[in-house]
Design a protein around this motif. Sequence first.
Motif, PDB file in Angstrom:
ATOM      1  N   GLU A  24       0.835  -1.197   0.000  1.00  0.00           N
ATOM      2  CA  GLU A  24       0.000   0.000   0.000  1.00  0.00           C
ATOM      3  C   GLU A  24       0.872   1.250   0.000  1.00  0.00           C
ATOM      4  OE1 GLU A  24      -3.127   2.199   3.017  1.00  0.00           O
ATOM      5  OE2 GLU A  24      -2.939   0.009   3.074  1.00  0.00           O
ATOM      6  N   ASP A  26       1.890   5.273   0.640  1.00  0.00           N
ATOM      7  CA  ASP A  26       1.530   6.165   1.735  1.00  0.00           C
ATOM      8  C   ASP A  26       0.438   7.121   1.276  1.00  0.00           C
ATOM      9  OD1 ASP A  26       2.698   8.249   0.254  1.00  0.00           O
ATOM     10  OD2 ASP A  26       4.626   8.037   1.264  1.00  0.00           O
ATOM     11  N   PHE A  27       0.015   8.013   2.161  1.00  0.00           N
ATOM     12  CA  PHE A  27      -1.117   8.893   1.873  1.00  0.00           C
ATOM     13  C   PHE A  27      -0.876   9.772   0.648  1.00  0.00           C
ATOM     14  CE2 PHE A  27      -3.197   9.086   6.347  1.00  0.00           C
ATOM     15  CZ  PHE A  27      -3.393   7.719   6.283  1.00  0.00           C
ATOM     16  N   GLY A  29       0.757   8.873  -2.119  1.00  0.00           N
ATOM     17  CA  GLY A  29       1.177   8.029  -3.225  1.00  0.00           C
ATOM     18  C   GLY A  29       0.726   8.568  -4.571  1.00  0.00           C
ATOM     19  N   ASN A 124      -8.688   7.129   1.908  1.00  0.00           N
ATOM     20  CA  ASN A 124      -7.810   7.584   2.985  1.00  0.00           C
ATOM     21  C   ASN A 124      -8.416   8.737   3.769  1.00  0.00           C
ATOM     22  OD1 ASN A 124      -5.650   5.795   2.795  1.00  0.00           O
ATOM     23  ND2 ASN A 124      -4.676   6.953   1.156  1.00  0.00           N
ATOM     24  N   GLU A 175       1.286  10.826   8.992  1.00  0.00           N
ATOM     25  CA  GLU A 175       1.064   9.432   8.661  1.00  0.00           C
ATOM     26  C   GLU A 175       1.693   8.478   9.671  1.00  0.00           C
ATOM     27  OE1 GLU A 175       2.480   8.925   4.711  1.00  0.00           O
ATOM     28  OE2 GLU A 175       1.525  10.750   4.016  1.00  0.00           O
ATOM     29  N   VAL A 176       2.816   8.869  10.249  1.00  0.00           N
ATOM     30  CA  VAL A 176       3.506   7.967  11.159  1.00  0.00           C
ATOM     31  C   VAL A 176       2.791   7.916  12.508  1.00  0.00           C
ATOM     32  CG1 VAL A 176       5.680   7.532  12.354  1.00  0.00           C
ATOM     33  CG2 VAL A 176       5.703   8.415  10.023  1.00  0.00           C
TER      34      VAL A 176
END
Length: 209
Positions: A24, A26-27, A29, A124, A175-176
């Motif tokens: 997948e 990341d946000f 992408g 998302n 995101e982390v």
Amino acid sequence: MTGLVGIASVVLIFVPIVARSGEEPDFRGSAAEALTFFRSIDSGLAELGGFLVTVGMLGFLWFAVGITTLLRRAEGEPHWRSTAGLVSAVVVVPLILEGSWDAATHRAADLEPQVARYAFDVGNLSFSNAWVALGSFAIACGWVLVSTGYLARWLGWLAVVSGVGLVLARAVRLEVIWFAPYLLFWLWVVAVSVLLLRRGAPAGSRGAA
């Protein structure tokens, strides 16, 4: 029953996600990465996983009804916090099950890259909006647990910490950071469920919940 449904919902939600193949993005992408991702999970197993997650989220809603019913008894009139928690849980389910990823995966072979990117972003963003509703549910339930001492006050503080973390994660969109309070919340669901299974309904409030 609330404990059983709580544990079952966590299993149904997380097992398909952990077992899912495909990397997948990341946000942020790219369109190409989103398209590659959707095509990599276009399979019968992915459809089964989506079904199990749907059942799991409905199971979570059953858990929310059960725990807020128990908390309503502990809270007493006007039991607005437990009611706010239940309403927040109702909001969570459609945000997580909004369906853009399922639709994109179902049509992955014919999907254009920009459409894939749009579906990826919608999924998302809906998921990140669900953090706020999930955080509201956790804070409301945790507040009752802390103020009444029902089950255990440490469970209340655990819920409040995870709830505040989820709301803040949505505010800053890091995101982390989001995964830590999200995982903490589901650990809280498991802990509450196990404690309910071990204790059963408290004296004076025996019932199916």
